[in-house]
Design a protein around this motif. Structure first.
Motif, PDB file in Angstrom:
ATOM      1  N   ASP A   1      31.210  21.585  10.406  1.00  0.00           N
ATOM      2  CA  ASP A   1      30.230  21.175  11.408  1.00  0.00           C
ATOM      3  C   ASP A   1      29.650  22.361  12.167  1.00  0.00           C
ATOM      4  OD1 ASP A   1      30.814  18.597  10.698  1.00  0.00           O
ATOM      5  OD2 ASP A   1      32.391  18.401  12.216  1.00  0.00           O
TER       6      ASP A   1
ATOM      7  N   TYR B   1      20.273  31.815  27.774  1.00  0.00           N
ATOM      8  CA  TYR B   1      19.562  30.756  27.067  1.00  0.00           C
ATOM      9  C   TYR B   1      18.511  31.308  26.115  1.00  0.00           C
ATOM     10  CZ  TYR B   1      17.067  26.404  26.395  1.00  0.00           C
ATOM     11  OH  TYR B   1      16.491  25.298  25.851  1.00  0.00           O
ATOM     12  N   ARG B   2      17.771  32.321  26.575  1.00  0.00           N
ATOM     13  CA  ARG B   2      16.621  32.786  25.798  1.00  0.00           C
ATOM     14  C   ARG B   2      16.995  33.774  24.696  1.00  0.00           C
ATOM     15  NH1 ARG B   2      15.075  31.112  30.228  1.00  0.00           N
ATOM     16  NH2 ARG B   2      13.064  30.098  30.529  1.00  0.00           N
TER      17      ARG B   2
ATOM     18  N   ALA C   1      28.417  24.965  11.208  1.00  0.00           N
ATOM     19  CA  ALA C   1      27.206  25.543  10.627  1.00  0.00           C
ATOM     20  C   ALA C   1      25.955  25.132  11.385  1.00  0.00           C
ATOM     21  CB  ALA C   1      27.109  25.122   9.167  1.00  0.00           C
ATOM     22  N   ALA C   2      25.869  23.842  11.733  1.00  0.00           N
ATOM     23  CA  ALA C   2      24.659  23.370  12.406  1.00  0.00           C
ATOM     24  C   ALA C   2      24.560  23.914  13.826  1.00  0.00           C
ATOM     25  CB  ALA C   2      24.652  21.846  12.426  1.00  0.00           C
ATOM     26  N   LEU C   3      25.705  24.234  14.414  1.00  0.00           N
ATOM     27  CA  LEU C   3      25.709  24.662  15.815  1.00  0.00           C
ATOM     28  C   LEU C   3      25.611  26.177  15.960  1.00  0.00           C
ATOM     29  CD1 LEU C   3      28.478  22.209  16.985  1.00  0.00           C
ATOM     30  CD2 LEU C   3      26.053  22.092  17.540  1.00  0.00           C
ATOM     31  N   LEU C   4      25.985  26.872  14.879  1.00  0.00           N
ATOM     32  CA  LEU C   4      25.997  28.344  14.965  1.00  0.00           C
ATOM     33  C   LEU C   4      24.691  28.945  15.472  1.00  0.00           C
ATOM     34  CD1 LEU C   4      27.939  30.002  12.030  1.00  0.00           C
ATOM     35  CD2 LEU C   4      28.362  30.103  14.474  1.00  0.00           C
ATOM     36  N   PRO C   5      23.546  28.471  14.972  1.00  0.00           N
ATOM     37  CA  PRO C   5      22.298  29.105  15.420  1.00  0.00           C
ATOM     38  C   PRO C   5      22.138  29.047  16.939  1.00  0.00           C
ATOM     39  CG  PRO C   5      21.878  27.558  13.637  1.00  0.00           C
ATOM     40  CD  PRO C   5      23.311  27.408  13.995  1.00  0.00           C
ATOM     41  N   TRP C   6      22.754  28.062  17.614  1.00  0.00           N
ATOM     42  CA  TRP C   6      22.651  27.980  19.076  1.00  0.00           C
ATOM     43  C   TRP C   6      23.752  28.792  19.743  1.00  0.00           C
ATOM     44  CZ3 TRP C   6      18.143  26.587  18.897  1.00  0.00           C
ATOM     45  CH2 TRP C   6      17.693  25.501  18.135  1.00  0.00           C
ATOM     46  N   ARG C   7      24.951  28.679  19.189  1.00  0.00           N
ATOM     47  CA  ARG C   7      26.084  29.260  19.911  1.00  0.00           C
ATOM     48  C   ARG C   7      26.287  30.730  19.595  1.00  0.00           C
ATOM     49  NH1 ARG C   7      30.339  24.220  19.268  1.00  0.00           N
ATOM     50  NH2 ARG C   7      29.100  22.760  20.500  1.00  0.00           N
TER      51      ARG C   7
ATOM     52  N   PRO D   1      27.110  14.907  24.962  1.00  0.00           N
ATOM     53  CA  PRO D   1      27.034  13.761  25.866  1.00  0.00           C
ATOM     54  C   PRO D   1      28.277  12.872  25.756  1.00  0.00           C
ATOM     55  CG  PRO D   1      25.017  14.001  24.589  1.00  0.00           C
ATOM     56  CD  PRO D   1      25.991  14.969  24.030  1.00  0.00           C
TER      57      PRO D   1
ATOM     58  N   SER E   1      27.651  18.386  30.519  1.00  0.00           N
ATOM     59  CA  SER E   1      27.348  17.969  29.151  1.00  0.00           C
ATOM     60  C   SER E   1      25.917  18.327  28.795  1.00  0.00           C
ATOM     61  CB  SER E   1      27.569  16.472  29.014  1.00  0.00           C
ATOM     62  OG  SER E   1      26.747  15.795  29.937  1.00  0.00           O
ATOM     63  N   THR E   2      25.062  18.538  29.812  1.00  0.00           N
ATOM     64  CA  THR E   2      23.660  18.756  29.480  1.00  0.00           C
ATOM     65  C   THR E   2      23.173  20.158  29.798  1.00  0.00           C
ATOM     66  OG1 THR E   2      23.095  17.809  31.606  1.00  0.00           O
ATOM     67  CG2 THR E   2      22.983  16.362  29.698  1.00  0.00           C
ATOM     68  N   SER E   3      23.447  20.638  31.012  1.00  0.00           N
ATOM     69  CA  SER E   3      22.870  21.912  31.411  1.00  0.00           C
ATOM     70  C   SER E   3      23.962  22.964  31.529  1.00  0.00           C
ATOM     71  CB  SER E   3      22.166  21.783  32.748  1.00  0.00           C
ATOM     72  OG  SER E   3      22.058  20.447  33.118  1.00  0.00           O
TER      73      SER E   3
ATOM     74  N   ARG F   1      28.871  26.487  29.394  1.00  0.00           N
ATOM     75  CA  ARG F   1      28.424  25.384  28.542  1.00  0.00           C
ATOM     76  C   ARG F   1      29.313  24.168  28.703  1.00  0.00           C
ATOM     77  NH1 ARG F   1      29.202  25.948  23.139  1.00  0.00           N
ATOM     78  NH2 ARG F   1      29.786  28.132  23.101  1.00  0.00           N
TER      79      ARG F   1
END
Lengths: 310, 672
Positions: free
Chosen positions: B396, B531-532, B398-404, B386, B647-649, B643
């Motif tokens: 940093d 996404y899924r 590390a926290a984002l890896l599970p998503w990206r 945002p 910023s959001t979708s 991505r």
């Protein structure tokens, strides 16, 4: 390789970062809820509602969600209750942005049936709770009442929850009495225009049907509907009930205006000939109790005139 | 000789009247009329029919509905059918292209996306100027198609390919708009599906004069039109410069098609089916086709629409007629395909020549691999929150890896598989335009998944890959068997792919319009959302990709020999059956796995092989590996770019790849 190292690193970082958050939460809880303080059960404070209907219930309970999807459209389609300032936009309804959700650090994520496929993903961010209001089982009003109770208990706002349910019942009863007093057994079509030629007509399984039942009004659309309680039809099929009124929900697409002006079929539909077409400001058609109350009040005011102020 | 020819090539045999289109058109009309009378009787007692038509009692709603809805709908179906039949005949004749139609030339899609864009941002303009918006969109799309295909002398294949690519880009754009403005554009889907429902005679009054004018114009132009069939040189020698005549006629056809689109929406396939049908039934002279194709179009659409009316009466659901014509039209086209002879010689072996064959192909491939690694690392580290663009340091991330990480890995693997499948298909068929997407293999996989979704609710992911692979393999086998008789003539293979794609689109539109709750999910997958993708999915996809790519060296020899043709291959001791089967299996599994992740839209499988070749990778194995690396990188970066746009979708990866890949494809087409 990468994910493993990621996990260990993440473990190191999460605890120190969360400590101040926990402390803040405790302070907040102590300040906001002195009366409920003795209840030891953990309560949801930071809730993300991935469904607008559940979001409006939370707002009505006085504990607005911290994140809601598609906030821009919310203002156009739900209108009231408005989203308080500072509610975060979390992305699309069916694909909320996980990175934003993670940053928001909610302690509960509310979902509906459509989110089942992504619940494992959401569960990695926070506990999830599915509160589907719509589905093949129907009766959304009753399920909205149940969901309100559940959310009230979860957030420690039982009093507000009971008040919301009671208010809804009172509004329905009062409106029912006014309709009964006005003497005509009305029937209504409730529609949203999709374009100049097609409408969504709300019926069996929808919230508006349940409200009409409580108000003692007859839904003129008795045809089939889908799991969300509506059917998509051409407007010529709205002619079956000659005595019905038409309730048109805003917002209207641009070409509906042309239909209103020019279409001969439209001009000869019974409710148009009799001047029984009523426009209603937007009401969330897939909503919960606040939407039901809003619909009942707007409908009563439109059909019978403003209620005498109590 | 360039003109489209229908089989049998012999003129209709005298004394066998069934060969005349009148019989077919008559039969269609008879069926439609019976249905119409039946439907009318259900709405109004026969005694009131004449009264309702001439001077309806406005207080009797039954009469008003018949007069202002049923009858105009019937007339509109006739007018639209006739208009499309006429437009299709003109397109096919002027472009000397049996596959030309408003669908295949991008004309409908252009109008559709123009109306969507204007409807979203300038809705007031639509209220009075919808027709002009549609016409502007159609014309722009058509000019783009002609511009791309012009340097190949408007060869039928090039025109249709360009048309398909432009359609594809336009539909992708419309899908993106739809995805992000679901609440505002529901109407667009109905309209995109081509609903014929009417509430007054305005559409009739709108279409009738336009159709009449176009028909008159076409009638006046029969002589120059007939000469056009002879080709430019002969025509000119007869004293006719054909430039102006072409221009006038094409403008007429585009205008007619755009009028139909702006009046009722996209009605698929009628303008392709009607002229083809009458051609097959023996109307071979131009004047015959100009008469019979509109009649056949009218009869086809009339019958379809009456069937839709009856059907929606039973189920109480909205099914747009245009979606149904596409559903019926696609199998019809597949059925007609073997009977359709295309005189123009297919441009065989027109693979992109390598700009300069690289001396060390493996060094080049290594460079691609290095680029891929860098790109992946960048995509992992850079995001957008945002508060703007963020670059995460190693701590940093590390926290984002599970998503990206899972979505990047899955996107990369999917892109790599599609690209490798593309190389295999191009080498197997010696057709530069072959690819999983163009040949409809992706669509086959999508259909397999759709069938699973509809028939087995709640099916686990474990059986989705086999279902998709089965669909892909069936599509592949069907298309190849169709194409075998013509030695993989690109036209036939392509038209089969187009037909399959249209069939799938129609299914999705019908589901969306009926308000099926699964439709939104389907749309998300259709546009290639990663996404899924869970970590498990990503591992599985990457594992399958790695396994498949590891078998590439086994195929290396075949990849170099198969393009040389069956004779050469046999002389070199290659077993044709076994090698083809192996290549096909590879392509089917790769396509199905990739489609599962990023949906059926994207041109990665078509574009990447060409990029690898242009970079100098001439031989089979290096090209396949290089293309896989390029395809993977493109797909992963598409996911990342999606991505970064908001910023959001996130914009889905498949959609982004299509938005990036289509211009690439158009450029390749232009360059060819």
């Amino acid at each position: 390789m990468l994910p493993m190292s990621a996990c260990s690193r993440r473990g190191d970082r999460v605890v120190p970062r969360l400590l101040p958050a926990f402390a803040g939460l405790l302070l907040l809880a102590a300040a906001a809820l002195p009366a409920a303080g003795q209840d030891a059960a953990p309560r949801a404070r930071r809730i993300v509602a991935l469904d607008w209907g559940l979001a409006e219930t939370l707002i009505a309970l006085g504990i607005p969600p911290i994140g809601v999807p598609e906030t821009r459209s919310y203002a156009d389609w739900v209108v009231a209750p408005p989203l308080p300032a500072g509610v975060a936009e979390v992305g699309l309804r069916l694909e909320p942005n996980p990175e934003i959700l993670q940053q928001l650090a909610p302690d509960l994520i509310l979902t509906i049936a459509e989110h089942e496929a992504i619940r494992p993903l959401l569960a990695r961010i926070a506990p999830t709770l599915a509160l589907p209001i719509y589905g093949p089982e129907g009766r959304p009003y009753d399920r909205a009442v149940a969901a309100t109770g559940r959310l009230a208990r979860l957030t420690g706002r039982e009093a507000q929850g009971e008040a919301l349910i009671a208010t809804a019942e009172t509004v329905m009863a009062r409106a029912r009495a006014r309709f009964a007093g006005s003497g005509d057994g009305r029937s209504v079509y409730v529609v949203s225009f999709l374009d100049g030629r097609h409408v969504r007509v709300y019926g069996k399984g929808g919230l508006f049907q349940d409200v009409l039942d409580r108000l003692g009004l007859r839904n003129a659309w008795q045809g089939e509907t889908n799991g969300w309680g509506f059917a998509t039809i051409g407007i010529e099929r709205l002619a079956d009930d000659p005595d019905a009124s038409l309730i048109v929900l805003e917002p209207l697409p641009h070409d509906a205006q042309r239909t209103f002006r020019g279409s001969r079929l439209w001009r000869n539909l019974p409710f148009v000939r009799a001047g029984r077409v009523h426009r209603l400001p937007p009401v969330l058609m897939f909503g919960t109790l606040p939407a039901a109350v809003r619909f009942a009040e707007l409908l009563t005011a439109t059909l019978l005139g403003e209620a005498p102020h109590e | 000789m360039n003109e489209a020819r229908a089989v049998p090539a012999r003129p209709a045999i005298g004394g066998w009247p069934l060969r005349h289109p009148a019989w077919c058109v008559g039969a269609l009309c008879l069926a439609a009329a019976a249905l119409s009378l039946d439907a009318l009787a259900a709405r109004l007692p026969p005694a009131l029919w004449i009264r309702a038509t001439l001077s309806p009692d406005l207080a009797d709603m039954r009469q008003v509905v018949v007069r202002e809805s049923f009858l105009p709908r019937l007339v509109v179906s006739l007018l639209c059918g006739a208009a499309l039949g006429l437009a299709g005949t003109i397109f096919q004749h002027v472009l000397r292209n049996p596959l030309a139609s408003s669908t295949t030339l991008g004309v409908s899609a252009g109008a559709k996306v123009a109306l969507a864009v204007v409807g979203l941002w300038l809705p007031a303009l639509l209220e009075e100027g919808g027709e002009w918006v549609a016409l502007a969109g159609s014309t722009a799309a058509f000019l783009l198609v002609l511009g791309i295909a012009s340097n190949r002398g408007l060869a039928p294949l090039s025109v249709v390919l360009a048309g398909m690519a432009v359609s594809f880009a336009a539909s992708t754009g419309a899908a993106a708009l739809m995805l992000f403005n679901e609440h505002y554009l529901t109407g667009l889907f109905l309209w995109g599906g081509g609903s014929l429902s009417q509430q007054d005679w305005s559409a009739v009054l709108f279409l009738a004069p336009r159709l009449a004018a176009a028909a008159l114009l076409a009638g006046l132009m029969i002589r120059p039109l007939s000469l056009m069939g002879l080709g430019d040189v002969q025509a000119r020698s007869l004293g006719l410069g054909l430039g102006w005549a072409r221009l006038v006629l094409l403008a007429t056809a585009v205008t007619v098609a755009a009028s139909v689109v702006s009046a009722v929406g996209v009605i698929g396939f009628v303008d392709l089916a009607a002229p083809t049908l009458v051609g097959l039934l023996g109307a071979r002279r131009l004047q015959d086709r100009l008469v019979w194709a509109p009649l056949a179009g009218a009869a086809l659409l009339w019958l379809t629409d009456q069937l839709v009316l009856r059907w929606s009466g039973i189920y109480g659901e909205m099914v747009p007629t245009g979606a149904v014509t596409a559903l019926l039209g696609a199998p019809l086209l597949l059925f007609l395909l073997p009977r359709l002879a295309v005189a123009a010689a297919p441009p065989r072996g027109a693979l992109t020549p390598p700009a300069r064959a690289a001396r060390r192909p493996w060094t080049l491939t290594g460079t691609f691999a290095a680029i891929a690694v860098l790109a992946l690392a960048a995509a992992l580290a850079v995001g957008r929150g945002p508060d703007g663009v963020t670059v995460s340091g190693p701590s940093d991330i590390a926290a984002l890896l599970p998503w990206r990480a899972p979505r990047l890995a899955a996107a990369f693997a999917a892109g790599a598989m599609l690209a490798a499948a593309g190389v295999l298909m191009q080498r197997l068929t010696a057709n530069a335009m072959a690819s999983p997407e163009v040949l409809g293999i992706s669509t086959g996989a999508a259909l397999g998944l759709l069938a699973l979704l509809l028939l087995v609710p709640g099916a686990g992911r474990a059986i989705t890959v086999p279902a998709g692979a089965a669909g892909a393999f069936l599509a592949l086998a069907a298309i190849l068997s169709l194409a075998r008789s013509s030695a993989f003539s690109p036209e036939r293979v392509l038209i089969a792919g187009i037909a399959l794609g249209a069939f799938f689109d129609a299914l999705v539109v019908a589901l969306m319009a009926a308000g099926d709750p699964r439709a939104q999910m389907l749309l998300n997958w259709l546009v290639g959302s990663t996404y899924r993708v869970s970590a498990t999915d990503a591992f599985a996809t990457a594992g399958i990709a790695a396994g498949l790519l590891a078998t590439l060296p086994l195929l290396a020899r075949w990849l170099d020999i198969l393009p040389l043709g069956a004779g050469t291959a046999r002389a070199l001791g290659v077993s044709l059956g076994a090698s083809r089967l192996a290549v096909l299996l590879f392509a089917a599994v790769a396509t199905a796995t990739a489609t599962l992740v990023i949906g059926p839209l994207s041109f990665v499988g078509l574009v990447s092989p060409h990029l690898a070749r242009l970079a100098g990778l001439a031989r089979g194995l290096p090209q396949a590996v290089g293309a896989a690396l390029i395809g993977g990188t493109v797909m992963a970066e598409a996911d990342w770019l999606g991505r970064m746009l908001s910023s959001t979708s996130a914009m889905p990866a498949g959609l982004m790849a299509a938005l990036v890949g289509t211009p690439c494809l158009l450029w390749l087409l232009r360059r060819r």
